[in-house]
Design a protein around this motif. Structure first.
Motif, PDB file in Angstrom:
ATOM      1  N   PHE A 323       0.843  -1.196   0.000  1.00 48.09           N
ATOM      2  CA  PHE A 323       0.000   0.000   0.000  1.00 48.09           C
ATOM      3  C   PHE A 323       0.880   1.247   0.000  1.00 48.09           C
ATOM      4  O   PHE A 323       1.489   1.590   1.017  1.00 48.09           O
ATOM      5  CB  PHE A 323      -0.935  -0.001   1.212  1.00 48.09           C
ATOM      6  N   ASP A 324       0.914   1.910  -1.134  1.00 48.89           N
ATOM      7  CA  ASP A 324       1.731   3.120  -1.256  1.00 48.89           C
ATOM      8  C   ASP A 324       1.166   4.247  -0.401  1.00 48.89           C
ATOM      9  O   ASP A 324       1.910   5.030   0.183  1.00 48.89           O
ATOM     10  CB  ASP A 324       1.791   3.549  -2.722  1.00 48.89           C
ATOM     11  N   GLU A 325      -0.155   4.311  -0.314  1.00 42.17           N
ATOM     12  CA  GLU A 325      -0.803   5.356   0.466  1.00 42.17           C
ATOM     13  C   GLU A 325      -1.627   4.716   1.583  1.00 42.17           C
ATOM     14  O   GLU A 325      -2.384   3.781   1.339  1.00 42.17           O
ATOM     15  CB  GLU A 325      -1.689   6.219  -0.427  1.00 42.17           C
ATOM     16  N   LYS A 326      -1.456   5.263   2.795  1.00 49.14           N
ATOM     17  CA  LYS A 326      -2.198   4.756   3.935  1.00 49.14           C
ATOM     18  C   LYS A 326      -3.013   5.904   4.519  1.00 49.14           C
ATOM     19  O   LYS A 326      -2.456   6.931   4.912  1.00 49.14           O
ATOM     20  CB  LYS A 326      -1.285   4.191   5.027  1.00 49.14           C
ATOM     21  N   ILE A 327      -4.315   5.724   4.543  1.00 49.80           N
ATOM     22  CA  ILE A 327      -5.203   6.743   5.104  1.00 49.80           C
ATOM     23  C   ILE A 327      -5.741   6.228   6.428  1.00 49.80           C
ATOM     24  O   ILE A 327      -6.317   5.143   6.501  1.00 49.80           O
ATOM     25  CB  ILE A 327      -6.365   7.068   4.154  1.00 49.80           C
ATOM     26  N   TYR A 328      -5.541   7.022   7.488  1.00 48.32           N
ATOM     27  CA  TYR A 328      -6.053   6.705   8.817  1.00 48.32           C
ATOM     28  C   TYR A 328      -7.190   7.678   9.124  1.00 48.32           C
ATOM     29  O   TYR A 328      -6.986   8.896   9.101  1.00 48.32           O
ATOM     30  CB  TYR A 328      -4.970   6.874   9.877  1.00 48.32           C
ATOM     31  N   LEU A 329      -8.358   7.159   9.429  1.00 51.24           N
ATOM     32  CA  LEU A 329      -9.482   7.990   9.842  1.00 51.24           C
ATOM     33  C   LEU A 329      -9.696   7.749  11.332  1.00 51.24           C
ATOM     34  O   LEU A 329     -10.157   6.676  11.733  1.00 51.24           O
ATOM     35  CB  LEU A 329     -10.734   7.632   9.046  1.00 51.24           C
ATOM     36  N   LEU A 330      -9.346   8.734  12.147  1.00 50.39           N
ATOM     37  CA  LEU A 330      -9.323   8.558  13.597  1.00 50.39           C
ATOM     38  C   LEU A 330     -10.354   9.432  14.292  1.00 50.39           C
ATOM     39  O   LEU A 330     -10.844  10.421  13.742  1.00 50.39           O
ATOM     40  CB  LEU A 330      -7.924   8.876  14.134  1.00 50.39           C
ATOM     41  N   GLY A 331     -10.659   9.073  15.540  1.00 47.75           N
ATOM     42  CA  GLY A 331     -11.639   9.793  16.330  1.00 47.75           C
ATOM     43  C   GLY A 331     -11.115  11.110  16.871  1.00 47.75           C
ATOM     44  O   GLY A 331      -9.928  11.435  16.787  1.00 47.75           O
ATOM     45  N   ALA A 332     -12.034  11.879  17.465  1.00 46.34           N
ATOM     46  CA  ALA A 332     -11.720  13.235  17.916  1.00 46.34           C
ATOM     47  C   ALA A 332     -10.651  13.270  19.001  1.00 46.34           C
ATOM     48  O   ALA A 332      -9.991  14.302  19.195  1.00 46.34           O
ATOM     49  CB  ALA A 332     -12.996  13.904  18.422  1.00 46.34           C
ATOM     50  N   ASP A 333     -10.457  12.174  19.717  1.00 45.73           N
ATOM     51  CA  ASP A 333      -9.476  12.149  20.801  1.00 45.73           C
ATOM     52  C   ASP A 333      -8.103  11.678  20.326  1.00 45.73           C
ATOM     53  O   ASP A 333      -7.241  11.350  21.146  1.00 45.73           O
ATOM     54  CB  ASP A 333      -9.973  11.241  21.934  1.00 45.73           C
ATOM     55  N   HIS A 334      -7.879  11.673  19.022  1.00 46.84           N
ATOM     56  CA  HIS A 334      -6.624  11.148  18.480  1.00 46.84           C
ATOM     57  C   HIS A 334      -5.762  12.210  17.792  1.00 46.84           C
ATOM     58  O   HIS A 334      -4.920  11.885  16.972  1.00 46.84           O
ATOM     59  CB  HIS A 334      -6.915  10.020  17.476  1.00 46.84           C
TER      60      HIS A 334
END
Length: 548
Positions: A323-334
């Motif tokens: 995976f050349d691109e890694k997208i992290y979708l995290l919560g408000a406390d992160h």
């Protein structure tokens, strides 16, 4: 003429100008066209003359003027005007504009798909809630937005893998197992354990699967209660997400990183890169070299890996899986995770501006929601789905940017009125379906005749221009990772359709009126609108009902 065909025509005019010596700048592979805010400025506009003026060494208006004559020779273009500093405003003739209706119907579900993200291989991780309890309203925003983002990226040509990271390692899982075993024994929840009534259900599942659970030695019973409780809770999480229309390609277990030695190997790999140091008996990653506010411990002095070490191993796993691109979708406390995750990427030899993207979703408040009887102090996603419905909650979450706090009123989302955006858009689709049904009963068949030059009413020109803008909206929303742009587009399209419906008839007034090509052609425009509404709703994971 579709926007793509117009873009190609403009590029061809640029190639001709270059061949004739009227343009000395390189011709771009793609020419962007946009719909003007003011319909008096034409059907489409492009800033290509401003874009090429500097490399060509000529004033933008002069270059734009050079292109006017060539564009006027293109079939389907009726007028070209130079505006402002060098914008080209283009008006299509009625027949060329109306031809779009047939193109959309012919394309079907593929209309709106594009290649803006072609060549991108993306790992999209979202939700990743602990498997120690039910999903709750705090997880709902990224469930809706993450899945919509996945759909948008795929529709724009990206190779996307949606991934759920299961936090099934560490002390929390031991506490979870102890809570399940205590309930199985009829004992109080251990201090710091999980008190929800759902744990009773997990304990019952453990006893049903292993009636001898309480006869086993304590250590063995604890391991078994933890495993069975974990499997049952994870199965519930999966089922809840499937009922919400969210599908993951990969469910990645954190425990596998520890059990397979990946955590230790990741420390060795980062040490080889020169960013790991030892101090005070612990092993550290020098993340301050990459913008983090402090260096991070990978291995504690007692030899235990930190959660950050697992983060590093997990990032390297994604890298190793291609995976050349890694997208992290995290919560408000992160918020604190942004710099440290980017530091891991940089320490691994990646470009933190390209190879990793971290987005934070703000909190959602849902007025009128009731706390779960099973979980005690949370609003369960499963309860929200039963109360409001998957469509209404998904659409409502998708129509706002993720980085803005959001307050929704549950009962308002249940109302079937035009003030409710999801109802407004779905009703527009149901209306298009109803028009098609009734037109068929009246003997109006789009296949019997199509004359796009008949679509001359101003509401038809506006509706066609809006339909033509859909592929650009999809591509732009994918590039910016902003599904709300699709939702707002659909609301605009629904409004323009309703105005057209009130002005232009698809069906004959009565049985005595003859069915003409005008009826048939308008039916094609109706069906094109129906297709775009359905395609857009699908990108948001929302159904397109035929009747309401």
């Amino acid at each position: 003429m579709t926007p793509e065909e117009l873009s190609s025509a403009i590029r061809a005019a640029l190639v001709e100008a270059a061949a004739a010596g009227d343009l000395s700048a390189p011709v771009p592979d793609d020419v962007r066209v946009e719909r003007p805010r003011n319909r008096d400025h034409g059907d489409w506009s492009t800033n290509i003359a401003l874009q090429l003026a500097k490399p060509a060494g000529v004033p933008p208006r002069d270059l734009a003027t050079t292109l006017v004559a060539r564009l006027l020779d293109v079939a389907g273009i009726s007028a070209v005007d130079v505006a402002g500093p060098g914008f080209l405003n283009i008006t299509l003739d009625t027949a060329s504009a109306g031809e779009l209706a047939r193109s959309i119907v012919d394309a079907g579900p593929a209309y709106g798909r594009n290649d803006a993200e072609a060549g991108h291989t993306i790992n999209l991780e979202f939700i990743s809630a602990n498997p120690t309890g039910p999903l709750h309203i705090g997880h709902t925003r990224w469930a809706a937005l993450g899945d919509a983002m996945r759909r948008l990226l795929v529709a724009s040509g990206a190779d996307v893998t949606a991934e759920y990271y299961i936090n099934d390692a560490g002390t929390q899982m031991d506490v979870f197992g102890a809570s399940v075993l205590a309930r199985a024994k009829g004992e109080p929840t251990p201090e710091g354990g999980y008190p929800g009534a759902y744990v009773d259900d997990l304990a019952a599942a453990a006893l049903e699967q292993r009636p001898d659970l309480l006869d086993l030695p304590e250590a063995d019973a604890l391991v078994l209660a933890r495993r069975i409780g974990y499997e049952a809770q994870l199965a519930e999480i999966r089922a809840t997400l499937e009922s919400f229309g969210v599908h993951f390609d990969v469910w990645f277990s954190e425990a596998t990183l520890h059990d397979g030695g990946a955590v230790e190997k990741s420390v060795d790999r980062l040490r080889e890169q020169g960013h790991v140091f030892d101090e005070g008996g612990a092993v550290w990653l020098r993340t301050t070299d990459f913008g983090d506010d402090k260096d991070r411990v990978l291995i504690r002095a007692n030899g235990e890996p930190t959660y950050f070490a697992a983060d590093a191993a997990y990032y390297l796993s994604k890298k190793d899986r291609g995976f050349d691109e890694k997208i992290y979708l995290l919560g408000a406390d992160h918020h604190g995770y942004i710099n440290r995750l980017k530091a891991i990427a940089a320490a691994a030899g990646d470009d933190p501006e390209h190879n990793i993207e971290v987005r934070i979703g703000q909190l959602v408040n849902l007025g009128g929601a009731k706390l779960s009887k099973r979980a005690g102090n949370i609003v369960e996603l499963a309860d929200v789905i039963r109360w409001i419905g998957s469509d209404a909650i998904r659409y409502s979450l998708a129509r706002y940017p993720a980085d803005s706090p959001l307050s929704l009123e549950g009962e308002e989302l249940r109302k079937q009125t035009n003030d409710n955006p999801v109802f407004y858009v779905q009703y527009a689709h149901a209306r298009t379906a109803n028009v098609s049904r009734l037109a068929a009963e009246d003997g109006v068949s789009a296949e019997d005749g199509f004359d796009p030059s008949l679509l001359a009413d101003p509401t038809e020109a506006t509706l066609l221009a809006t339909l033509g803008d859909f592929p650009r909206v999809v591509a732009h929303a994918a590039q910016l990772r902003e599904p709300h742009r699709v939702a707002r587009y659909l609301e605009d399209l629904a409004g323009r359709y309703h105005k057209w419906y009130d002005t232009c008839r698809v069906r004959p007034m009565n049985a005595e009126e003859e069915v003409t090509d005008l009826h048939r052609t308008r039916l094609r425009l109706n069906d094109a609108t129906r297709q775009v509404l359905a395609n857009g709703l699908d990108l948001l994971g929302v159904s397109a009902p035929e009747r309401m």
